[in-house]
Every structure is written in C-alpha cells, then in structure tokens.
Design an enzyme around this catalytic site. Structure first.
Site, PDB file in Angstrom:
ATOM      1  N   ASN A  62       0.868  -1.176   0.000  1.00  0.00           N
ATOM      2  CA  ASN A  62       0.000   0.000   0.000  1.00  0.00           C
ATOM      3  C   ASN A  62       0.902   1.222   0.000  1.00  0.00           C
ATOM      4  O   ASN A  62       1.392   1.662   1.035  1.00  0.00           O
ATOM      5  CB  ASN A  62      -0.908  -0.011   1.226  1.00  0.00           C
ATOM      6  CG  ASN A  62      -1.900  -1.153   1.150  1.00  0.00           C
ATOM      7  OD1 ASN A  62      -2.873  -1.081   0.411  1.00  0.00           O
ATOM      8  ND2 ASN A  62      -1.612  -2.234   1.878  1.00  0.00           N
ATOM      9  N   GLU A  63       1.120   1.733  -1.194  1.00  0.00           N
ATOM     10  CA  GLU A  63       2.050   2.835  -1.379  1.00  0.00           C
ATOM     11  C   GLU A  63       1.393   4.158  -0.999  1.00  0.00           C
ATOM     12  O   GLU A  63       0.168   4.208  -0.798  1.00  0.00           O
ATOM     13  CB  GLU A  63       2.516   2.860  -2.843  1.00  0.00           C
ATOM     14  CG  GLU A  63       3.258   1.609  -3.300  1.00  0.00           C
ATOM     15  CD  GLU A  63       4.679   1.503  -2.735  1.00  0.00           C
ATOM     16  OE1 GLU A  63       4.993   2.167  -1.737  1.00  0.00           O
ATOM     17  OE2 GLU A  63       5.472   0.714  -3.304  1.00  0.00           O
ATOM     18  N   PRO A  64       2.176   5.242  -0.873  1.00  0.00           N
ATOM     19  CA  PRO A  64       1.603   6.543  -0.527  1.00  0.00           C
ATOM     20  C   PRO A  64       0.375   6.866  -1.390  1.00  0.00           C
ATOM     21  O   PRO A  64       0.387   6.629  -2.599  1.00  0.00           O
ATOM     22  CB  PRO A  64       2.749   7.514  -0.806  1.00  0.00           C
ATOM     23  CG  PRO A  64       3.963   6.703  -0.566  1.00  0.00           C
ATOM     24  CD  PRO A  64       3.637   5.317  -1.009  1.00  0.00           C
TER      25      PRO A  64
END
Ligand code: F6R
Length: 637
Positions: A164-166
């Site tokens: 879950n990236e920025p």
C-alpha cells in the site's frame, strides 16, 4: 486473537507522549524477532485454527528462523495454522526465485509441518482481466477463516505496509497496485538491476490489514528510523500509509534500538520527560539547542536553555549557561586534530590520540575494497604522510558489486593485449562468455574471480596514489561473503581466525574499522562483528594492551556530534586527493549495484558528508574547515 492471551511483549517499557502506537524497542533484531516468534508460538498453541497474516522482505526473516527453530527443536506444530500472505509481485511466475512464493518456501514453509492447502499467497500469474475477481475472492477467503488473528508487517521506505504505497486509501482492499519508484529501487538488488523489477503487485489493502485482530510491525536498522518516526509520531496521512495503524486497537511496533533513533524519546528525550544527564546526552542536547535557536554554542543564554525544555540540564550542571557553553565548546575543540595517529612530543591530555609511540602501526579494516578511501581517505593519507606504518585489510572481495559489463571490458582489454603478444594463443574465455552463458556455474565462478581481481587492482591503484607500499595491503577474502549472491553465509570461525591472524601479525597500536552499520546488505555489520569477536579473543594478549579501536562511518551514515571523539579536518587539497583516491574504484563509479537509497556516486556522497560535518562544527562556533572526517572510539578491553 484470543483476548485472554497472557503473552506480554517484552522490550522497552518507557512511554513517550509523542508515540501514538505501542512501540517496543529491543537491543537487537535477534532479540525482537525472538519475542515476536514467541508471541506467534503462544497464539498457535492457544487457538484451534490460528490465522496468520505473513509478510516477506528482510524484516521477518529472523522471526521465521526462530519459528523454524521452535518447530525443529521444541516440537511447535503448524498443522492447524492457516496463513495469508500480504502481497506478491504481479507478472512474475510463482516459482521464480524472486517471487514471494519462493521467499516463503525458502524461509518458512519448506521447514515446517504446515499443510500446503492452508497456505494462501496472492497469485502474481493471474490474468489482468480476472485480477479484480481474484482479489475480492482473496478477501472473502480471509473472512471465511474468521479473519486474521495476527498480521505480521514490515515497513517500506515510502511508509508502505504490504504494498500500500503513498496515497493508498484507508478503505482499500486487496487489489492490483503500481509500485512506487522508490520501492522498485529498493528491490533492484533482488532482481539484479532496476530494469527487471516488476512495476505492479497484488497487495492486501489497508482495510484488510486493519481488520486483523492483532498487528505486529517489524523494523530493524538505522535506515528505518525516519519512517518509524513518521508512522509512530506524525499525524495520520494517506501519504504515510503506516500512520493508519495509529487507529488500530491492538498494534505493536517491534523495533531495534537503531530503528528507534528518530523517536522523540531518543532524539530529544528532554522534551519527553526527565533525563539522566551523562556527557553524551549533554552534548546532544546542547548541539540540538544551538541548531534550534541558530546560535553558536558560546552565545546560548539561560533563556534559550529554559525556553527549549533544557532548564533541567542547566540546573543539574550547577553553573551558569556560559560555564556550560564553555564546557561543551572545549569538549568539541579537543576532538579536532590534524594528527590522527597522535601528535609527537605534545601534551596529549587534550588530544584524542596518544603522542607515543610517535610512529604507530595502524591497521585499517575495510569491509569492501573501497570503504577505506570513501570513509577515511583523508585520515588514511595523513597517517601515511605522518610516517606511521599503515596497513589496510580488505575484508571481502566485493566481487558481486562489479557489473558484467565491467568484466567484459577487462576481458576485451586483456584479449586485445594477449592477441598482440601471442597471436596463436587462445584465451579459455572470450568476451562473449557472459552474454552467451548466463547460467553456467563454472563461468560464473570465473567471472566472480575476475570481478575480485578488478577490485583488487583498484585498491592497488589507490594505495599507490597515496604512497602506501603495496605489501601493506591485505586481501582477506573472508569466506562468509563468497556466495556470489546478495545473501551471505553466516560468519564463522574461519573468518575470525583469519582476522586474528592478521592482527597478530601486525600488532597494531590503532585499528580503524567501519562502524557504519547502515549499508544496504548488512556486510559492514557482519565485518564489524567479526572484528569484535576476534578482539574479544585476543584482548588480553600483551600486544593488544596498547591497541585502540576507532570506528569510522561511510557512504550511508555519519556520527552524530555527541558521538564524535576524533574529528580530522581536511584542507581543500586533501579533499581533492581523497576524491582522486576514491575514483580509482572505477568499477564502482557508474551503475553501482548496491548503493542503497542514494543514487549519487560515492566520491560525491563522501565529500558532501565530510563537508556537512565541517559545517556542523562551524555552526556550533568552531573553526571553519573545508571538510571533516569523524571517528568514535570503541573500548574493547
Ligand atoms: C512484504 C511487504 C513489504 C515489506 C517492506 C519492508 O511482504 O509487504 O511491505 O514488508 O517493503 O521490506 P524490508 O523488510 O525488506 O525492509
């Protein structure tokens, strides 16, 4: 998780009002991993069908190792355990060596009695038009087992959890995502270069993770310190996905002391509660204050101390602010020396090194064949110029950090040379060999040998440039490194014996070693441990009683002001000399494979770091130097 569980995670018990997530700090990654494995084992014994959420990456490896140990030696059974992995690269075959399927088999599943039917890992082979359906089924499958009892997490440099990236939404579920460029860079080493790193991955979402009854996040080492501070102490923000964990009711961060370095409790403990003021903490606080109010030390006032939460320090010093300032100024002043081997015939009481013997035997340990010049090239040159008998020990061959292109170049040079000398003699290998036979083990071995030779010749070039006799270079080729892969062997007695043998032969008055433990693949840490273990064994020998150990830091990290015990200034021309010595390591100049988070070339990083240290000293009110190399003494007797 069973709410009646009695297991309490040990570790630091102090609390800081800045911390919004329960954080336990352990002395080492091993101790933290053991505590987490114990919690998991308790859970497995307590619940009938425990559901574990598992992570990959370097962080959980120690936990898996402990669990395997518990299975083999203590009979811990995984027969009833169900596992769901967080994520998998997309577009990768499940049996590819870099897949998370392979990772889990290698580190855990192949060694325990888990029923293979109970293992669930997102499938990176699924066709793009079925991905959505596949992901929602993955969610349903987790629910069908009653949800995750304990979710293990690592944390990425982007503060990602899972992938879950920025920008990931709080309500996100299992889905296909695009990897952040920073995450791809971090994975480049595993894929032998950025080009082969997948662009996408399937990951559980933030909401999937948040539904777990218990969450344990692991983080080890300096390089995680900043992101841990963001996750634990900053406001919740989707740009730092790990901050969402602040809303979870049963989440603990298990970290080691290095990863806790940026938390307020360590960084500014005087803002958290009362402090026990030792000299290091005093220095840390005063240099911090000086930065806060942008004043040199000697201009700090009582009001500055009071306004910034340091009245306790002043009160305990039992003198005026000015007295405290002078004390601090002198402490720093006495660390500065242009005589890293000691200044002959001088009053040594205010100098970091002893005056006698005036000509010392010096042994510089360099984990890779360039850390000597990158980290302490200026000091190295001064020691030679000042007439000390300097030896350098390159602990590893550094062969895996040389690109195939580089090998090819050298073969071509030698081919053309050989053909001009002995026209009829054929080379056993030719310049096409890397391209044509990438999987031939014999050729790989030859290639590694050439790589090591390239690095050796670069060291010899740099030594010659610095006027060091070549006979004083020692290529140790410690066996723990020689796997030809990123993953190294465990260090063993042979590594220690080779080290002891060399120290015994040289009988040094000074040893310099890399205390820079933040290198991306852990080699520096292993190299330092080998030195520590060796010194432990021989510290009582007569030739060791006059030996001092100085730790330097290198391309990744610098000592904090409060840690510095010897600061060696460099003039502009010495900075240039150091740069030229580093440039002898041509194979490390472009496209360096394992340089971590900073893409710049090593000479630039070293120069900037040394200039930054000089600026720090100057801002504190000390003389303005072009650059400074910094060292901390380690007492081992
Ligand atoms: C792995 C995963 C990632 C890693 C993170 C940290 O399954 O989901 O979030 O946990 O990238 O990786 P390491 O532990 O290698 O620093």
């Amino acid at each position: 998780m069973n709410p009646n569980t009695t297991f309490q995670v040990p570790g630091r018990t102090e609390k800081s009002r800045f911390e919004k997530i329960d954080t336990k700090v352990f002395e080492s990654a091993e101790a933290g991993s053991r505590a987490v494995a114990t919690e998991i084992a308790e859970l497995i014994k307590k619940i009938n069908k425990p559901v574990l959420g598992l992570a990959t990456g370097t962080s959980p490896i120690g936990v898996y190792k402990e669990l395997v140990n518990m299975h083999v030696n203590e009979g811990l059974s995984f027969k009833n355990v169900i596992t769901f992995n967080l994520d998998e690269y997309y577009g990768i075959k499940n049996n590819d060596i870099q897949s998370y399927h392979s990772f889990m088999n290698q580190h855990l599943f192949n060694h325990i009695d888990i029923n293979k039917k109970n293992i669930f890992i997102p499938n990176g082979e699924i066709l793009e038009n079925s991905v959505e359906k596949y992901c929602s089924e993955y969610e349903k499958k987790i629910d069908s087992y009653g949800g995750i009892d304990l979710q293990l997490l690592g944390i990425g440099r982007t503060a990602h959890i899972g992938f879950n990236e920025p920008g990931s939404h709080e309500n996100s579920a299992t889905r296909l995502i695009s990897l952040d460029p920073i995450t791809r860079e971090d994975a480049a080493g595993d894929f032998n270069g950025l080009n082969s790193v997948p662009y996408k991955a399937i990951t559980m979402g933030i909401s999937t993770i948040m539904k777990a009854k218990r969450i344990v996040l692991l983080a080890w080492g300096h390089k995680k310190a900043k992101v841990i501070q963001q996750a634990v102490e900053q406001e919740i923000e989707s740009n730092y996905p790990a901050t969402f964990l602040q809303n979870h009711k049963n989440c603990t961060f298990i970290i080691d002391s290095e990863a806790s370095g940026e938390l307020a409790l360590n960084k500014t403990p005087w803002l958290v509660g009362s402090c026990k003021w030792n000299n290091t903490l005093k220095k840390k606080a005063i240099s911090w204050l000086s930065g806060k109010v942008s004043k040199p030390i000697l201009k700090l006032t009582t009001r500055d101390y009071n306004e910034y939460g340091l009245s306790g320090l002043l009160a305990e010093f039992k003198g005026s602010a000015y007295d405290l300032n002078i004390w601090m100024f002198n402490q720093l002043q006495h660390t500065i020396t242009g005589w890293p081997g000691g200044k002959p015939n001088s009053d040594e009481s205010k100098r970091p090194e002893r005056a006698e013997p005036s000509k010392k035997r010096v042994l510089i340990f360099s984990p890779h064949p360039d850390d000597d010049v990158i980290s302490m090239g200026g000091t190295f040159a001064r020691l030679i110029e000042q007439g000390h008998e300097v030896h350098v020990a390159y602990q590893t061959s550094g062969n895996i950090a040389v690109s195939d292109d580089e090998v090819q170049k050298f073969i071509e040079v030698s081919e053309s040379f050989m053909s001009s000398v002995k026209k009829d003699e054929k080379l056993i290998i030719n310049s096409d060999f890397i391209n044509t036979n990438p999987n031939d083990n014999k050729l790989k071995e030859t290639s590694l040998k050439i790589k090591a030779a390239i690095r050796r010749s670069e060291c010899i070039g740099a030594a010659r440039f610095l006027n060091l006799p070549i006979k004083n270079l020692h290529f140790m080729n410690l066996p723990f490194y020689e796997t030809g892969k990123i993953a190294k062997n465990e260090p063993n007695q042979v590594d220690i014996n080779k080290t002891i043998e060399l120290i015994k032969k040289i009988k040094p008055h000074q040893i310099f070693a890399a205390g820079d433990l933040a290198d991306p693949h852990g080699t520096h840490r292993i190299c330092l441990d080998i030195i520590f273990d060796s010194l432990k064994k021989i510290k009582n020998e007569s030739y060791m009683k006059d030996c001092w150990l100085w730790l330097y830091r290198g391309a990744w990290l610098e000592w904090n002001i409060e840690d510095i015990e010897m600061a060696v200034p460099l003039s502009p021309s010495q900075v240039l000399q150091k740069r030229n010595a580093i440039l002898f390591h041509q194979s490390q100049k472009d496209k360096v494979m394992f340089q971590g988070e900073d893409n710049r070339e090593f000479w630039l990083r070293a120069e900037e770091r040394n200039q930054k240290t000089a600026r720090k000293f100057n801002k504190l009110g000390l003389a303005e130097y072009q650059a400074i190399e910094a060292f901390k003494r380690h007492i081992f007797h």
